[in-house]
Design a protein around this motif. Structure first.
Motif, PDB file in Angstrom:
ATOM      1  N   ARG A   7       0.822  -1.225   0.000  1.00  9.57           N
ATOM      2  CA  ARG A   7       0.000   0.000   0.000  1.00  9.57           C
ATOM      3  C   ARG A   7       0.851   1.269   0.000  1.00  9.57           C
ATOM      4  NH1 ARG A   7      -5.043  -1.397   4.050  1.00  9.57           N
ATOM      5  NH2 ARG A   7      -6.080  -2.827   2.603  1.00  9.57           N
ATOM      6  N   PHE A   8       2.083   1.170   0.447  1.00  7.01           N
ATOM      7  CA  PHE A   8       2.980   2.332   0.469  1.00  7.01           C
ATOM      8  C   PHE A   8       3.709   2.498  -0.865  1.00  7.01           C
ATOM      9  CE2 PHE A   8       7.201   4.175   1.433  1.00  7.01           C
ATOM     10  CZ  PHE A   8       6.786   5.416   1.886  1.00  7.01           C
ATOM     11  N   THR A   9       4.210   1.396  -1.420  1.00 10.14           N
ATOM     12  CA  THR A   9       5.053   1.497  -2.613  1.00 10.14           C
ATOM     13  C   THR A   9       4.263   1.605  -3.914  1.00 10.14           C
ATOM     14  OG1 THR A   9       5.282  -0.921  -2.717  1.00 10.14           O
ATOM     15  CG2 THR A   9       7.006   0.328  -1.548  1.00 10.14           C
ATOM     16  N   ALA A  10       3.080   1.026  -3.989  1.00 12.33           N
ATOM     17  CA  ALA A  10       2.292   1.092  -5.231  1.00 12.33           C
ATOM     18  C   ALA A  10       1.965   2.536  -5.620  1.00 12.33           C
ATOM     19  CB  ALA A  10       1.034   0.244  -5.113  1.00 12.33           C
ATOM     20  N   PRO A  11       1.454   3.357  -4.702  1.00 13.82           N
ATOM     21  CA  PRO A  11       1.195   4.745  -5.095  1.00 13.82           C
ATOM     22  C   PRO A  11       2.469   5.521  -5.452  1.00 13.82           C
ATOM     23  CG  PRO A  11       0.051   4.240  -3.054  1.00 13.82           C
ATOM     24  CD  PRO A  11       0.944   3.076  -3.362  1.00 13.82           C
ATOM     25  N   ILE A  12       3.575   5.199  -4.794  1.00 16.31           N
ATOM     26  CA  ILE A  12       4.844   5.863  -5.126  1.00 16.31           C
ATOM     27  C   ILE A  12       5.228   5.543  -6.567  1.00 16.31           C
ATOM     28  CG2 ILE A  12       7.328   5.889  -4.666  1.00 16.31           C
ATOM     29  CD1 ILE A  12       6.632   5.574  -1.688  1.00 16.31           C
ATOM     30  N   ALA A  13       5.114   4.270  -6.956  1.00 18.52           N
ATOM     31  CA  ALA A  13       5.458   3.865  -8.317  1.00 18.52           C
ATOM     32  C   ALA A  13       4.562   4.560  -9.342  1.00 18.52           C
ATOM     33  CB  ALA A  13       5.355   2.347  -8.450  1.00 18.52           C
ATOM     34  N   LEU A  57       9.306  -3.538  -5.119  1.00 13.75           N
ATOM     35  CA  LEU A  57       8.615  -3.839  -3.851  1.00 13.75           C
ATOM     36  C   LEU A  57       7.117  -4.016  -4.066  1.00 13.75           C
ATOM     37  CD1 LEU A  57      10.531  -1.448  -1.444  1.00 13.75           C
ATOM     38  CD2 LEU A  57      10.494  -3.956  -1.350  1.00 13.75           C
ATOM     39  N   THR A  58       6.543  -3.231  -4.948  1.00 12.80           N
ATOM     40  CA  THR A  58       5.117  -3.381  -5.246  1.00 12.80           C
ATOM     41  C   THR A  58       4.841  -4.738  -5.871  1.00 12.80           C
ATOM     42  OG1 THR A  58       4.844  -0.999  -5.568  1.00 12.80           O
ATOM     43  CG2 THR A  58       3.162  -2.416  -6.524  1.00 12.80           C
ATOM     44  N   GLY A  59       5.635  -5.102  -6.867  1.00 14.52           N
ATOM     45  CA  GLY A  59       5.449  -6.399  -7.515  1.00 14.52           C
ATOM     46  C   GLY A  59       5.695  -7.566  -6.578  1.00 14.52           C
ATOM     47  N   ALA A 122       5.335   3.899 -23.735  1.00 16.31           N
ATOM     48  CA  ALA A 122       5.575   2.853 -22.731  1.00 16.31           C
ATOM     49  C   ALA A 122       5.141   3.324 -21.340  1.00 16.31           C
ATOM     50  CB  ALA A 122       7.044   2.453 -22.711  1.00 16.31           C
ATOM     51  N   GLY A 123       5.396   4.590 -21.031  1.00 18.40           N
ATOM     52  CA  GLY A 123       4.961   5.138 -19.747  1.00 18.40           C
ATOM     53  C   GLY A 123       3.452   5.159 -19.622  1.00 18.40           C
ATOM     54  N   ALA A 124       2.776   5.533 -20.707  1.00 18.83           N
ATOM     55  CA  ALA A 124       1.309   5.548 -20.693  1.00 18.83           C
ATOM     56  C   ALA A 124       0.759   4.133 -20.505  1.00 18.83           C
ATOM     57  CB  ALA A 124       0.772   6.169 -21.986  1.00 18.83           C
ATOM     58  N   ILE A 125       1.366   3.174 -21.183  1.00 20.45           N
ATOM     59  CA  ILE A 125       0.928   1.777 -21.034  1.00 20.45           C
ATOM     60  C   ILE A 125       1.110   1.321 -19.590  1.00 20.45           C
ATOM     61  CG2 ILE A 125       1.512  -0.612 -21.657  1.00 20.45           C
ATOM     62  CD1 ILE A 125       2.065   0.497 -24.521  1.00 20.45           C
ATOM     63  N   ASN A 126       2.262   1.635 -18.994  1.00 23.56           N
ATOM     64  CA  ASN A 126       2.487   1.239 -17.596  1.00 23.56           C
ATOM     65  C   ASN A 126       1.507   1.929 -16.658  1.00 23.56           C
ATOM     66  OD1 ASN A 126       4.402  -0.691 -17.953  1.00 23.56           O
ATOM     67  ND2 ASN A 126       5.977   0.318 -16.739  1.00 23.56           N
ATOM     68  N   LEU A 127       1.227   3.203 -16.905  1.00 22.22           N
ATOM     69  CA  LEU A 127       0.251   3.902 -16.065  1.00 22.22           C
ATOM     70  C   LEU A 127      -1.122   3.244 -16.154  1.00 22.22           C
ATOM     71  CD1 LEU A 127       1.015   7.700 -16.511  1.00 22.22           C
ATOM     72  CD2 LEU A 127       1.037   6.398 -14.379  1.00 22.22           C
ATOM     73  N   ILE A 128      -1.525   2.884 -17.361  1.00 22.11           N
ATOM     74  CA  ILE A 128      -2.827   2.236 -17.543  1.00 22.11           C
ATOM     75  C   ILE A 128      -2.860   0.888 -16.835  1.00 22.11           C
ATOM     76  CG2 ILE A 128      -4.337   1.149 -19.255  1.00 22.11           C
ATOM     77  CD1 ILE A 128      -3.447   3.484 -21.170  1.00 22.11           C
ATOM     78  N   LEU A 129      -1.826   0.069 -17.058  1.00 24.98           N
ATOM     79  CA  LEU A 129      -1.796  -1.260 -16.435  1.00 24.98           C
ATOM     80  C   LEU A 129      -1.739  -1.173 -14.913  1.00 24.98           C
ATOM     81  CD1 LEU A 129       0.642  -3.130 -18.856  1.00 24.98           C
ATOM     82  CD2 LEU A 129      -1.845  -3.396 -18.693  1.00 24.98           C
ATOM     83  N   MET A 130      -0.927  -0.257 -14.395  1.00 23.03           N
ATOM     84  CA  MET A 130      -0.833  -0.105 -12.943  1.00 23.03           C
ATOM     85  C   MET A 130      -2.129   0.467 -12.376  1.00 23.03           C
ATOM     86  SD  MET A 130       3.107   1.169 -12.799  1.00 23.03           S
ATOM     87  CE  MET A 130       3.312   1.282 -11.046  1.00 23.03           C
ATOM     88  N   GLY A 131      -2.764   1.353 -13.110  1.00 25.82           N
ATOM     89  CA  GLY A 131      -4.060   1.879 -12.676  1.00 25.82           C
ATOM     90  C   GLY A 131      -5.121   0.788 -12.644  1.00 25.82           C
ATOM     91  N   MET A 132      -5.105  -0.074 -13.658  1.00 28.91           N
ATOM     92  CA  MET A 132      -6.048  -1.199 -13.668  1.00 28.91           C
ATOM     93  C   MET A 132      -5.797  -2.124 -12.484  1.00 28.91           C
ATOM     94  SD  MET A 132      -5.977  -1.931 -17.771  1.00 28.91           S
ATOM     95  CE  MET A 132      -7.017  -3.374 -17.787  1.00 28.91           C
ATOM     96  N   ASN A 133      -4.529  -2.356 -12.168  1.00 23.40           N
ATOM     97  CA  ASN A 133      -4.210  -3.189 -11.003  1.00 23.40           C
ATOM     98  C   ASN A 133      -4.673  -2.526  -9.712  1.00 23.40           C
ATOM     99  OD1 ASN A 133      -3.172  -5.288 -12.410  1.00 23.40           O
ATOM    100  ND2 ASN A 133      -1.068  -5.043 -11.723  1.00 23.40           N
TER     101      ASN A 133
END
Length: 145
Positions: A7-13, A57-59, A122-133
């Motif tokens: 919960r701490f590292t996911a928002p940081i990423a 750490l998030t993964g 690539a950054g947009a794709i990661n933002l979308i995937l991480m947002g979906m997660n």
């Protein structure tokens, strides 16, 4: 403890990637060559030294948490994370380093902007995937229906 780390590292990423993305677009639209070089430098140091451990750490914490859980949402999250990691390691980090080197040397040619476009995509794709997660994680915890 693992849940606290997650919960701490996911928002940081997510915030790091969003900050890199928005700073890049802003400085490309409104900044000088010097400011572009500064932003590219800051993305590499200290940016990547914050982002890379946060994603790791998030993964890692996410996979540890998923061991005791089952279901469609867990499986979807598990499928997305390898793409996020591979995208980061194989695309985002090399692009960031290369763009920093070029920008610090004042090289803003077509190659710079092609790599810049690849990095932004690539950054947009990661933002979308991480947002979906993140949304699926909220659904798993009952915050979203």
């Amino acid at each position: 403890m693992i849940l606290i780390i997650h919960r701490f590292t996911a928002p940081i990423a997510i915030l790091c990637i969003a900050l890199f993305f928005s700073a890049t677009i802003f400085v490309e639209l409104y900044g000088s060559a010097e400011s572009i070089a500064t932003v590219k430098s800051l993305i590499v140091w200290p940016g990547l030294f914050i982002l890379v451990p946060a994603i790791a750490l998030t993964g890692g914490s996410g996979f540890a948490l998923a061991k005791s859980r089952k279901g469609k949402l867990v499986q979807q999250k598990k499928k997305r994370m390898p793409f996020v990691g591979a995208n980061g390691i194989l695309v985002l980090i090399p692009c960031a380093i290369l763009l920093d080197l070029w920008a610090s040397a004042g090289v803003f040619d077509a190659y710079f902007y092609v790599v810049q476009a690849i990095e932004l995509l690539a950054g947009a794709i990661n933002l979308i995937l991480m947002g979906m997660n993140m949304i699926d994680g909220f659904r798993m915890n009952g915050r979203f229906r």
